[in-house]
Design a protein around this motif. Structure first.
Motif, PDB file in Angstrom:
ATOM      1  N   MET A   1      32.020  11.086  54.580  1.00 50.65           N
ATOM      2  CA  MET A   1      31.714  11.802  53.042  1.00 50.65           C
ATOM      3  C   MET A   1      30.961  13.003  53.541  1.00 50.65           C
ATOM      4  SD  MET A   1      29.853  10.133  49.996  1.00 50.65           S
ATOM      5  CE  MET A   1      30.312  10.445  48.310  1.00 50.65           C
ATOM      6  N   PHE A   2      29.873  12.876  53.875  1.00 55.47           N
ATOM      7  CA  PHE A   2      28.904  14.110  54.086  1.00 55.47           C
ATOM      8  C   PHE A   2      29.000  14.537  55.619  1.00 55.47           C
ATOM      9  CE2 PHE A   2      27.409  12.740  50.039  1.00 55.47           C
ATOM     10  CZ  PHE A   2      27.425  14.018  49.199  1.00 55.47           C
ATOM     11  N   HIS A   3      29.871  14.972  56.268  1.00 61.69           N
ATOM     12  CA  HIS A   3      30.043  15.156  57.727  1.00 61.69           C
ATOM     13  C   HIS A   3      29.040  16.364  58.075  1.00 61.69           C
ATOM     14  CE1 HIS A   3      33.175  12.208  57.824  1.00 61.69           C
ATOM     15  NE2 HIS A   3      33.873  13.062  56.993  1.00 61.69           N
ATOM     16  N   ASP A   4      28.521  15.909  59.243  1.00 60.33           N
ATOM     17  CA  ASP A   4      27.554  17.285  59.756  1.00 60.33           C
ATOM     18  C   ASP A   4      26.424  17.528  58.621  1.00 60.33           C
ATOM     19  OD1 ASP A   4      29.011  17.383  62.015  1.00 60.33           O
ATOM     20  OD2 ASP A   4      30.340  18.695  61.231  1.00 60.33           O
TER      21      ASP A   4
ATOM     22  N   LEU B   1      18.786   9.815  55.828  1.00 60.32           N
ATOM     23  CA  LEU B   1      18.575   9.118  54.553  1.00 60.32           C
ATOM     24  C   LEU B   1      19.283   7.986  54.851  1.00 60.32           C
ATOM     25  CD1 LEU B   1      19.054  11.585  51.360  1.00 60.32           C
ATOM     26  CD2 LEU B   1      17.109  10.263  51.917  1.00 60.32           C
ATOM     27  N   ILE B   2      20.567   7.893  55.542  1.00 60.38           N
ATOM     28  CA  ILE B   2      21.236   6.899  55.722  1.00 60.38           C
ATOM     29  C   ILE B   2      20.473   5.876  56.903  1.00 60.38           C
ATOM     30  CG2 ILE B   2      23.248   6.014  57.054  1.00 60.38           C
ATOM     31  CD1 ILE B   2      24.891   7.814  55.782  1.00 60.38           C
ATOM     32  N   ALA B   3      19.941   6.597  57.639  1.00 58.62           N
ATOM     33  CA  ALA B   3      18.880   5.964  58.873  1.00 58.62           C
ATOM     34  C   ALA B   3      17.714   5.146  58.039  1.00 58.62           C
ATOM     35  CB  ALA B   3      18.658   7.242  59.835  1.00 58.62           C
ATOM     36  N   GLU B   4      17.244   6.037  57.151  1.00 57.35           N
ATOM     37  CA  GLU B   4      16.100   5.401  56.408  1.00 57.35           C
ATOM     38  C   GLU B   4      16.351   4.417  55.684  1.00 57.35           C
ATOM     39  OE1 GLU B   4      13.977   8.846  54.915  1.00 57.35           O
ATOM     40  OE2 GLU B   4      13.322   9.723  56.862  1.00 57.35           O
TER      41      GLU B   4
ATOM     42  N   ASP C   1      23.251   3.152  53.965  1.00 51.48           N
ATOM     43  CA  ASP C   1      24.307   3.879  53.211  1.00 51.48           C
ATOM     44  C   ASP C   1      24.733   3.343  51.955  1.00 51.48           C
ATOM     45  OD1 ASP C   1      26.273   5.414  52.484  1.00 51.48           O
ATOM     46  OD2 ASP C   1      27.593   5.350  54.327  1.00 51.48           O
ATOM     47  N   VAL C   2      23.692   3.513  51.034  1.00 57.29           N
ATOM     48  CA  VAL C   2      23.833   2.998  49.727  1.00 57.29           C
ATOM     49  C   VAL C   2      25.147   3.247  48.844  1.00 57.29           C
ATOM     50  CG1 VAL C   2      22.473   2.924  47.313  1.00 57.29           C
ATOM     51  CG2 VAL C   2      21.356   3.096  49.318  1.00 57.29           C
ATOM     52  N   PRO C   3      25.698   4.335  48.954  1.00 57.28           N
ATOM     53  CA  PRO C   3      27.144   4.616  48.412  1.00 57.28           C
ATOM     54  C   PRO C   3      28.269   3.751  48.931  1.00 57.28           C
ATOM     55  CG  PRO C   3      25.820   6.667  48.899  1.00 57.28           C
ATOM     56  CD  PRO C   3      25.407   5.725  49.562  1.00 57.28           C
TER      57      PRO C   3
END
Length: 71
Positions: free
Chosen positions: A1-4, A11-14, A17-19
């Motif tokens: 989705m949001f590459h790079d 945010l995903i690490a914390e 991956d909510v979406p």
């Protein structure tokens, strides 16, 4: 989705991956609903309304005029 995207990766690490989690759950619920509703859509299953399965058949909302309701 949001590459790079380092902010998104952080945010995903914390938080995880909510979406993606929401998407998977929505797909799971969709599959379950298809299984539950499938008997109602089969040609051999009688229509509980008795009106047939043509477009427009079924429940439709109608407006009520203001004032007392007819008895």
């Amino acid at each position: 989705m949001f590459h790079d995207s380092p902010i998104y990766d952080r945010l995903i690490a914390e938080c995880g991956d909510v979406p993606a989690d929401v998407r998977r759950e929505a797909e799971r619920v969709h599959r379950e609903l298809e299984l539950v509703l499938r008997p109602l859509q089969s040609p051999g299953f009688p229509d509980p309304s008795g009106r047939g399965a043509h477009p427009g058949a079924g429940w439709q909302r109608t407006a009520l005029l203001p004032g007392p309701r007819p008895q």
